[in-house]
Design an enzyme around this catalytic site. Structure first.
Site, mmCIF file in Angstrom:
data_model
loop_
_atom_site.group_PDB
_atom_site.id
_atom_site.type_symbol
_atom_site.label_atom_id
_atom_site.label_comp_id
_atom_site.label_asym_id
_atom_site.label_seq_id
_atom_site.Cartn_x
_atom_site.Cartn_y
_atom_site.Cartn_z
ATOM 1 N N TYR A 8 -2.341 -0.936 10.826
ATOM 2 C CA TYR A 8 -2.570 -1.537 9.498
ATOM 3 C C TYR A 8 -1.375 -1.254 8.584
ATOM 4 C CZ TYR A 8 -3.898 -1.772 4.623
ATOM 5 O OH TYR A 8 -3.879 -2.015 3.277
ATOM 6 N N SER A 16 0.829 -1.201 0.000
ATOM 7 C CA SER A 16 0.000 0.000 0.000
ATOM 8 C C SER A 16 0.866 1.255 0.000
ATOM 9 C CB SER A 16 -0.854 -0.021 1.272
ATOM 10 O OG SER A 16 -1.456 1.233 1.481
ATOM 11 N N LYS A 22 1.701 -3.720 6.663
ATOM 12 C CA LYS A 22 2.115 -3.732 5.249
ATOM 13 C C LYS A 22 3.626 -3.529 5.144
ATOM 14 C CE LYS A 22 -1.708 -4.638 3.417
ATOM 15 N NZ LYS A 22 -1.943 -5.835 2.643
HETATM 16 P P1 NAD Z 1 -11.055 -6.926 0.929
HETATM 17 O O1 NAD Z 1 -11.297 -6.926 2.387
HETATM 18 O O2 NAD Z 1 -12.198 -6.730 0.020
HETATM 19 O O3 NAD Z 1 -10.300 -8.272 0.508
HETATM 20 C C1 NAD Z 1 -9.460 -8.979 1.380
HETATM 21 C C2 NAD Z 1 -9.926 -10.425 1.388
HETATM 22 O O4 NAD Z 1 -9.077 -11.183 2.248
HETATM 23 C C3 NAD Z 1 -11.365 -10.591 1.901
HETATM 24 O O5 NAD Z 1 -12.099 -11.358 0.972
HETATM 25 C C4 NAD Z 1 -11.196 -11.321 3.222
HETATM 26 O O6 NAD Z 1 -12.290 -12.169 3.493
HETATM 27 C C5 NAD Z 1 -9.894 -12.073 2.999
HETATM 28 N N1 NAD Z 1 -9.144 -12.401 4.219
HETATM 29 C C6 NAD Z 1 -8.793 -11.566 5.230
HETATM 30 N N2 NAD Z 1 -8.106 -12.235 6.167
HETATM 31 C C7 NAD Z 1 -7.988 -13.520 5.722
HETATM 32 C C8 NAD Z 1 -7.378 -14.687 6.237
HETATM 33 N N3 NAD Z 1 -6.762 -14.679 7.418
HETATM 34 N N4 NAD Z 1 -7.440 -15.818 5.517
HETATM 35 C C9 NAD Z 1 -8.081 -15.847 4.327
HETATM 36 N N5 NAD Z 1 -8.691 -14.792 3.798
HETATM 37 C C10 NAD Z 1 -8.640 -13.625 4.488
HETATM 38 O O7 NAD Z 1 -9.919 -5.833 0.638
HETATM 39 P P2 NAD Z 1 -9.362 -5.282 -0.739
HETATM 40 O O8 NAD Z 1 -9.692 -3.845 -0.809
HETATM 41 O O9 NAD Z 1 -9.730 -6.188 -1.857
HETATM 42 O O10 NAD Z 1 -7.806 -5.379 -0.437
HETATM 43 C C11 NAD Z 1 -7.026 -6.482 -0.866
HETATM 44 C C12 NAD Z 1 -5.605 -6.290 -0.379
HETATM 45 O O11 NAD Z 1 -5.087 -5.065 -0.898
HETATM 46 C C13 NAD Z 1 -5.485 -6.195 1.143
HETATM 47 O O12 NAD Z 1 -4.315 -6.862 1.534
HETATM 48 C C14 NAD Z 1 -5.364 -4.707 1.391
HETATM 49 O O13 NAD Z 1 -4.649 -4.444 2.568
HETATM 50 C C15 NAD Z 1 -4.582 -4.272 0.166
HETATM 51 N N6 NAD Z 1 -4.802 -2.855 -0.156
HETATM 52 C C16 NAD Z 1 -6.067 -2.381 -0.294
HETATM 53 C C17 NAD Z 1 -6.282 -1.043 -0.577
HETATM 54 C C18 NAD Z 1 -7.670 -0.478 -0.660
HETATM 55 O O14 NAD Z 1 -7.815 0.741 -0.504
HETATM 56 N N7 NAD Z 1 -8.692 -1.268 -0.929
HETATM 57 C C19 NAD Z 1 -5.178 -0.183 -0.744
HETATM 58 C C20 NAD Z 1 -3.887 -0.718 -0.607
HETATM 59 C C21 NAD Z 1 -3.711 -2.064 -0.314
HETATM 60 C C1 WQD Z 2 -9.683 9.478 0.978
HETATM 61 C C2 WQD Z 2 -9.914 10.954 1.254
HETATM 62 C C3 WQD Z 2 -10.317 11.500 3.579
HETATM 63 C C4 WQD Z 2 -14.114 9.394 3.900
HETATM 64 C C5 WQD Z 2 -6.975 4.587 3.058
HETATM 65 C C6 WQD Z 2 -5.875 3.898 3.829
HETATM 66 C C7 WQD Z 2 -4.766 3.488 2.908
HETATM 67 C C8 WQD Z 2 -5.295 2.681 1.726
HETATM 68 C C9 WQD Z 2 -6.444 3.346 1.052
HETATM 69 C C10 WQD Z 2 -5.138 0.355 2.182
HETATM 70 C C11 WQD Z 2 -9.207 11.434 2.512
HETATM 71 C C12 WQD Z 2 -11.527 11.796 2.722
HETATM 72 C C13 WQD Z 2 -12.931 9.910 3.422
HETATM 73 C C14 WQD Z 2 -15.178 10.263 4.210
HETATM 74 C C15 WQD Z 2 -13.811 12.104 3.527
HETATM 75 N N1 WQD Z 2 -5.812 1.411 2.136
HETATM 76 N N2 WQD Z 2 -12.783 11.245 3.250
HETATM 77 N N3 WQD Z 2 -14.983 11.596 3.994
HETATM 78 O O1 WQD Z 2 -7.325 7.604 3.843
HETATM 79 O O2 WQD Z 2 -6.427 7.994 1.510
HETATM 80 O O3 WQD Z 2 -6.422 5.733 2.435
HETATM 81 O O4 WQD Z 2 -7.446 3.693 2.025
HETATM 82 O O5 WQD Z 2 -3.971 0.189 2.083
HETATM 83 O O6 WQD Z 2 -3.859 2.761 3.667
HETATM 84 O O7 WQD Z 2 -5.381 4.794 4.806
HETATM 85 O O8 WQD Z 2 -8.558 6.724 1.813
HETATM 86 O O9 WQD Z 2 -10.897 6.657 1.100
HETATM 87 O O10 WQD Z 2 -10.389 6.751 3.577
HETATM 88 O O11 WQD Z 2 -9.965 8.761 2.174
HETATM 89 O O12 WQD Z 2 -13.694 13.329 3.373
HETATM 90 O O13 WQD Z 2 -16.255 9.849 4.655
HETATM 91 O O14 WQD Z 2 -11.305 11.161 1.478
HETATM 92 O O15 WQD Z 2 -10.119 12.504 4.514
HETATM 93 O O16 WQD Z 2 -8.767 12.718 2.260
HETATM 94 P P1 WQD Z 2 -7.135 7.124 2.486
HETATM 95 P P2 WQD Z 2 -10.035 7.151 2.198
#
Ligand code: NAD
Ligand code: WQD
Length: 337
Positions: free
Chosen positions: A148, A124, A152
């Site tokens: 969190y 991330s 990562k």
């Molecule tokens: P998500 O929660 O939709 O998907 C994660 C999946 O992992 C879920 O289906 C959950 O049931 C499964 N899971 C969690 N713990 C588990 C375990 N112990 N064993 C088996 N399955 C398990 O999230 P997402 O948005 O699809 O994110 C996927 C990956 O990308 C995550 O690792 C997340 O940290 C990373 N990521 C997400 C974002 C974002 O903003 N969505 C940003 C950066 C990184």
């Molecule tokens: C985006 C912008 C908020 C909600 C998070 C995690 C990051 C990554 C992605 C996994 C920000 C604003 C949000 C709301 C708002 N995840 N906001 N009202 O914080 O950039 O990143 O998700 O790895 O690790 O920290 O994403 O979508 O929460 O926020 O104004 O109800 O929207 O302040 O500026 P963020 P977000």
């Protein structure tokens, strides 16, 4: 390639499975469904017209993993499984370290037992902490503001240590920026449990009438309109990045890190305006105080992925908003209906 997708029932995982299937790969999904639904798997099968095996398994369950590896005989792992809610990670840090970090240790141990050394990991942009954007892969990492983010960072370090001990591993760390949007069919999309934390799912639930009003967290940042800037990326572009990463694993050996972002920053108000402009829906919002831990601006330099993976994001914010709305309006209660 035979690819095991951990967390493949989740938001990014389901979109990636679809792209992998369309790219001719054989997919095996492993998920404990703690934050997802088996309905997503059904819909990926329906959209691709292909069948694949789903294992309801936890990545912390070593004997379960061994059974999956024996059956699926994967050649590579794409590792999405993990918990991802920033606020919850501050309340329940042990759950996050156990699930994300402990789970990855367990997964890598079983990979090692089976001689499987090809892995793509979902990292991330959060690992960059307070570096000045545009963020590039060679910047220092680890200055994360929550548990969190630290999981990562620690998983990245763990994978680097594995590689340092045995350079026959092939490891790609993908640092995602802010994934939003949904597949154009409106059949799969983001389905958060409970009240969403992230901007786009919150906003789209306001638009569909499930939530009353969007709070914009702060308009006094040092940005052109005072609201925070992020690098929003369409989830299908992100999914395609994984296909490129798998191709790269096949061709080039080693440990590599890539940003997956668009390289463009948009403010919260830009997103709100784009959503209203493309969908025409009413979106009540108000400005509220800042949310703790938010940075004013986070966006990528994604040149490295363009140069070495041959990947770049294709979709702009209008398309991200349109696709989010198609998913949300067709599935007002997510996969539950
Ligand atoms: P998500 O929660 O939709 O998907 C994660 C999946 O992992 C879920 O289906 C959950 O049931 C499964 N899971 C969690 N713990 C588990 C375990 N112990 N064993 C088996 N399955 C398990 O999230 P997402 O948005 O699809 O994110 C996927 C990956 O990308 C995550 O690792 C997340 O940290 C990373 N990521 C997400 C974002 C974002 O903003 N969505 C940003 C950066 C990184
Ligand atoms: C985006 C912008 C908020 C909600 C998070 C995690 C990051 C990554 C992605 C996994 C920000 C604003 C949000 C709301 C708002 N995840 N906001 N009202 O914080 O950039 O990143 O998700 O790895 O690790 O920290 O994403 O979508 O929460 O926020 O104004 O109800 O929207 O302040 O500026 P963020 P977000």
């Amino acid at each position: 390639m035979r690819i095991l997708v951990t967390g493949g029932a989740g938001y990014i995982g389901s979109h990636t499975c679809l792209e992998l299937l369309e790219g001719g790969h054989e997919v095996f999904v492993l998920d404990n469904l703690c934050n997802s639904s088996v309905e997503a798997i059904k819909r990926v099968k329906e959209l691709s017209g292909k069948s694949f095996e789903f294992f309801n398994c936890d990545i912390r369950d070593k004997s379960g993993l061994r059974a999956v590896f024996t059956k699926a005989r994967p050649e590579a792992v794409i590792h999405f499984a993990g918990l991802k809610a920033v606020g919850e990670s501050c309340e329940k840090p042990l759950e996050y370290y156990d699930n994300n970090l402990g789970g990855t240790v367990c997964l890598c141990e079983v990979m090692q037992e089976f001689g499987l050394k090809n892995i793509v990991f979902s990292s991330s942009a959060t690992v960059y902490g307070r570096n000045e954007p545009p963020l590039s892969e060679d910047m220092p990492t680890g200055d994360c503001s929550n548990p969190y983010g630290r999981t990562k960072y620690m998983i990245e370090e763990l994978l680097k240590d594995i590689y340092a001990s045995d350079n026959s591993w092939n490891i790609i760390l993908l640092r995602y920026f802010n994934p939003i949007g949904a597949h154009k069919s409106g059949r799969i999309g983001e389905n958060p449990k409970g009240i969403p934390n992230n901007l786009m799912p919150y906003l789209s639930q306001v638009a569909v009438g499930k939530l009353a009003e969007l709070s914009i967290f702060g308009d006094d940042y040092e940005t052109p309109d005072g609201t925070c800037i992020r690098d929003y990326i369409h989830v299908v572009d992100l999914a395609k990045g994984h296909l490129c990463a798998i191709n790269r694993l096949e061709q080039s050996k080693g440990l590599e890190v890539f940003n997956l972002g668009t390289g463009h920053g948009y403010s919260v108000l830009d997103i709100v305006k784009a959503f209203i402009g493309t969908t025409g829906v009413n979106l009540p919002y108000k400005i509220t105080p800042r949310r703790a831990g938010d940075l004013a601006a986070v966006y990528s330099n994604s040149q490295k992925a363009t140069e070495l993976l041959g990947w770049s994001a294709q979709y702009g914010i209008e398309r991200m908003c349109e696709d989010t709305w198609r998913w949300q309006s067709n599935n007002p209660t997510g996969y539950e209906d």
